[in-house]
Design a protein around this motif. Structure first.
Motif, PDB file in Angstrom:
ATOM      1  N   LYS A 613      59.507  30.143  43.504  1.00 55.50           N
ATOM      2  CA  LYS A 613      59.452  31.598  43.473  1.00 55.50           C
ATOM      3  C   LYS A 613      58.089  32.052  43.946  1.00 55.50           C
ATOM      4  O   LYS A 613      57.092  31.348  43.783  1.00 55.50           O
ATOM      5  CB  LYS A 613      59.711  32.132  42.060  1.00 55.50           C
ATOM      6  N   SER A 614      58.049  33.273  44.468  1.00 50.73           N
ATOM      7  CA  SER A 614      56.784  33.831  44.938  1.00 50.73           C
ATOM      8  C   SER A 614      56.712  35.308  44.588  1.00 50.73           C
ATOM      9  O   SER A 614      57.698  35.918  44.149  1.00 50.73           O
ATOM     10  CB  SER A 614      56.659  33.643  46.454  1.00 50.73           C
ATOM     11  N   HIS A 615      55.550  35.895  44.795  1.00 52.27           N
ATOM     12  CA  HIS A 615      55.313  37.307  44.535  1.00 52.27           C
ATOM     13  C   HIS A 615      54.698  37.899  45.792  1.00 52.27           C
ATOM     14  O   HIS A 615      53.814  37.298  46.406  1.00 52.27           O
ATOM     15  CB  HIS A 615      54.366  37.481  43.336  1.00 52.27           C
ATOM     16  N   SER A 616      55.158  39.061  46.160  1.00 50.40           N
ATOM     17  CA  SER A 616      54.718  39.645  47.423  1.00 50.40           C
ATOM     18  C   SER A 616      53.234  39.942  47.461  1.00 50.40           C
ATOM     19  O   SER A 616      52.624  39.976  48.535  1.00 50.40           O
ATOM     20  CB  SER A 616      55.502  40.940  47.699  1.00 50.40           C
ATOM     21  N   VAL A 617      52.601  40.134  46.282  1.00 53.87           N
ATOM     22  CA  VAL A 617      51.174  40.467  46.235  1.00 53.87           C
ATOM     23  C   VAL A 617      50.347  39.314  45.691  1.00 53.87           C
ATOM     24  O   VAL A 617      49.299  38.954  46.235  1.00 53.87           O
ATOM     25  CB  VAL A 617      50.932  41.746  45.386  1.00 53.87           C
TER      26      VAL A 617
END
Length: 741
Positions: A613-617
């Motif tokens: 999973k990743s986070h856009s910021v």
């Protein structure tokens, strides 16, 4: 040779010099520690008039005075040059250490010499010819180097010249014991109550004259009638041995037909046979008594050296190449030729600085000459070679050593040896040549150092000097190897034995001012997964500002030995953005290099990134690196991690008598014997695979097990699983805070 009645004079108080190679003899003394080599050198120097009757030079020292390390250890550990003059001939006597750890100095002496004197002690009859001495004899035989044998310590109780001659004939004569025969028989005085009969002189078998030293001066007289009969058998055998080596094929027929052979013919044939290396005379010698000018047998030995040993003109010279390895024509021992010389020993003097002992093979070397220095270190297959290095330098002063003195000389011609000052960039084994015609000599064979010593600087001040001190130490001694181990991050000094190791530390401390501490040598272990596993790395941090967010899930499975780390991307749907997949791999590989349980690198696994999973910021390169490392650690927590140890291919060459004990010892080291084969007469080569953890001290243990007659080499084979009980012990050591392997 020996049976000469004229008065001999030496060169007292000055350095002997030679103006032509025909007036030079280079002789190396070989023998077991305690055989009496150094004492013999001193006796020869005294007889030649190089020292006074007290055996001292002008400054009160002896010709063989050693440096501080040798004095503290009461053992010769280095090659020593003692030049003397006899009947207008310069004799360079090269005294070598008898201890096996310093065989590098011995081999340097063999390189510089044209003939060898093998010194054996009658007081060590059961072990008079050590295994290392036998090995050197075989090496000399392989290259046809002339050899003679000197029996010492016959002036001690319960010694027998006949027994020693028989032993030498059996060991050195091989298939032809009649090639090893005495030229003289010892004469003893009346036997004392303790059974000791002092040595008083010699009887020449060819001349049938007695050379009596009992008065302190050499006197000659005929033997009594009762003494002639015991000499007949020995004399006849000697004459037959000489005739067998004669180039005159009619000589044997004449002798068997009853014709008398004149002594001059016999002596000439004897000298030629000795110079060819096909006949090896046995002599005896003893130091001079108090107040006497000559030692017993020393005149005869000096006559043998000048009359029977070859000049540098008669011996083949080392092969030379260009700096790029192209062959060149063979060298000529010509003082007028182009310069070709070799550094056979490098030493450091507290006042002069670096001092190099050089053998000049061609040309003439003079002070202030500019020379080309080139060298390439060891280049034997399987061993790491030092890179080619070259430079041009102006040499310093030339000198001839004599005890602790350095006597200036104006030139050194082809065939001679000299000490050269200020060759600061030259290492032992380097070639000196003319600047316009640079050459490279193939280095002589050196044993591979196989005893490791891991060291650390004792203090910050020592750390600053350690690198330079180690570099100078290795440059002086080619039998020492320095390793900066990239796996264990240790500085390792590889030596030939414990004494060699101790001397290296002593020299670092006293000569270069570097104090070091010895630490346990670590073997480069590895880790791997014993079975498949999965892991999830979650690195999520939020602290008000820009945060860190990365989650990755991996599968880990073991691979065959030697596969390394394989990373596979199987992410679907973009759960881990493409730009961060290399970041996960970087984090996984960094953690693998650090290890998981014992601090040893992880190898031979496939790591598959399957989700995340990743986070856009908040996602970043650093965050996914950390997540990848965490995922690998979690996978290790749920799996059995197996330790891998390096296994070496070992080849042990030993006499047949020791095959059983050696194979049993290898088995006790968890070794697997893979085969045996005959290697020459009476020797066996044993091949085995042994864990490197078990052979750290094998260089010392094999020497003890085989009484100094065995040698071995090793090379890395592979890593394989360590037995669980040993791995558990290693874990316990680390948990208790102790240093492991």
């Amino acid at each position: 040779m020996g049976d000469k009645t004229r008065t001999h004079t030496g060169a007292a108080g000055r350095a002997a010099t030679a103006d032509h190679p025909s007036a030079i003899r280079n002789v190396v003394l070989v023998g077991h520690s305690g055989s009496g080599k150094t004492t013999l050198v001193e006796a020869l120097a005294q007889t030649a008039g190089a020292v006074n009757r007290a055996g001292r030079v002008e400054d009160g020292t002896t010709v063989s005075d050693h440096d501080g390390i040798e004095q503290r250890r009461q053992r010769s550990i280095s090659l020593t040059l003692v030049p003397v003059e006899w009947d207008g001939v310069r004799i360079n006597l090269l005294d070598t250490p008898g201890y096996a750890d310093f065989v590098g100095e011995l081999r340097a002496g063999l390189r510089a010499a044209d003939a060898a004197l093998f010194v054996v002690s009658a007081a060590q009859e059961e072990d008079a010819v050590a295994g290392t001495t036998r090995a050197v004899w075989e090496e000399c035989a392989a290259v046809g180097m002339p050899r003679a044998i000197v029996v010492t310590h016959l002036d001690t109780a319960r010694t027998s010249f006949d027994a020693m001659t028989r032993i030498c004939g059996e060991i050195f004569g091989g298939d032809d014991p009649d090639a090893v025969l005495p030229l003289y028989l010892p004469v003893h005085g009346p036997e004392a109550a303790d059974g000791h009969a002092p040595l008083t002189g010699l009887t020449g078998l060819l001349s049938q004259r007695i050379f009596d030293y009992s008065t302190g001066e050499r006197r000659e007289h005929p033997p009594a009638e009762s003494e002639q009969a015991p000499l007949a058998d020995a004399r006849n055998r000697l004459i037959e041995g000489i005739i067998a080596e004669s180039e005159d094929e009619t000589l044997m027929d004449r002798y068997l037909g009853g014709d008398g052979i004149d002594i001059k013919t016999l002596v000439d044939d004897l000298e030629r046979a000795v110079a060819r290396g096909t006949f090896h005379p046995v002599l005896t010698a003893a130091p001079a008594a108090d107040g006497a000018h000559q030692g017993i047998g020393t005149v005869e030995l000096l006559d043998l050296i000048t009359g029977g040993f070859p000049t540098p003109l008669e011996r083949p010279l080392p092969a030379v190449t260009t700096l790029h390895g192209a062959s060149l024509p063979a060298l000529d021992c010509d003082p007028r030729g182009s310069l070709a010389a070799e550094v056979v020993k490098t030493d450091s003097d507290p006042y002069i600085g670096r001092l190099s002992l050089v053998r000049v093979f061609s040309g003439t070397l003079r002070p202030d000459d500019t020379v080309h220095i080139s060298g390439h270190g060891l280049d034997d297959p399987g061993h790491e070679a030092r890179p080619l290095h070259e430079t041009e330098i102006r040499v310093g002063a030339l000198s001839s050593p004599f005890g602790k003195q350095q006597r200036p000389v104006t030139a050194c011609i082809a065939g001679d040896l000299v000490c050269v000052a200020r060759l600061d960039s030259a290492e032992t084994g380097d070639t000196l040549s003319a600047p316009g015609r640079p050459l490279l000599m193939r280095p002589w064979t050196m044993p591979d150092p196989l005893l490791p010593l891991a060291i650390e600087a004792h203090s910050k001040a020592d750390e600053d000097k350690l690198s330079q001190g180690l570099a100078r130490l290795v440059a002086e001694d080619p039998t020492m190897r320095l390793e900066q181990n990239q796996d264990t991050h240790q500085v390792v000094l590889w030596c030939l034995g414990e004494a060699h190791l101790d001397v290296a530390l002593d020299r670092l401390r006293t000569r270069y001012g570097v104090q070091v501490d010895a630490v346990p040598h670590r073997v480069a272990l590895r880790e791997t997964f014993a079975g498949p596993s999965t892991g999830r790395g979650r690195h999520v941090k939020q602290s008000g500002g820009h945060g860190q967010y990365a989650i990755c899930e991996i599968d880990v499975e073991p691979l065959p030995t030697g596969s390394g780390i394989e990373f596979v991307d199987k992410v679907a749907g973009g759960s881990v953005p493409r730009q961060f997949i290399p970041s996960v791999e970087k984090g996984v590989r960094a953690q693998a290099a650090r290890g998981l349980t014992t601090g040893h690198p992880l190898v031979d696994v496939r790591v598959t990134l399957r989700d995340g999973k990743s986070h856009s910021v908040d996602s970043s390169d650093a965050a996914f690196q950390t997540a990848g490392a965490l995922a690998l650690r979690e996978a290790a927590g749920d799996a059995r991690i197996q330790l891998l140890e390096p296994v070496a291919e070992v080849r042990v060459l030993i006499p047949d008598d020791y095959v059983g004990p050696v194979m049993s010892d290898l088995s006790g080291r968890r070794g697997r014997v893979t085969g045996t084969e005959q290697s020459g007469t009476g020797r066996t080569l044993v091949r085995a695979e042994v864990p490197e953890l078990e052979i750290g001290r094998y260089a010392v243990d094999l020497r003890s097990l085989s009484h100094g007659t065995g040698r071995f080499d090793r090379c890395y084979a592979r890593h394989e699983a360590m037995p669980p009980q040993l791995a558990d012990r290693l874990h316990e050591q680390q948990e208790n805070g102790t240093k492991g392997t």
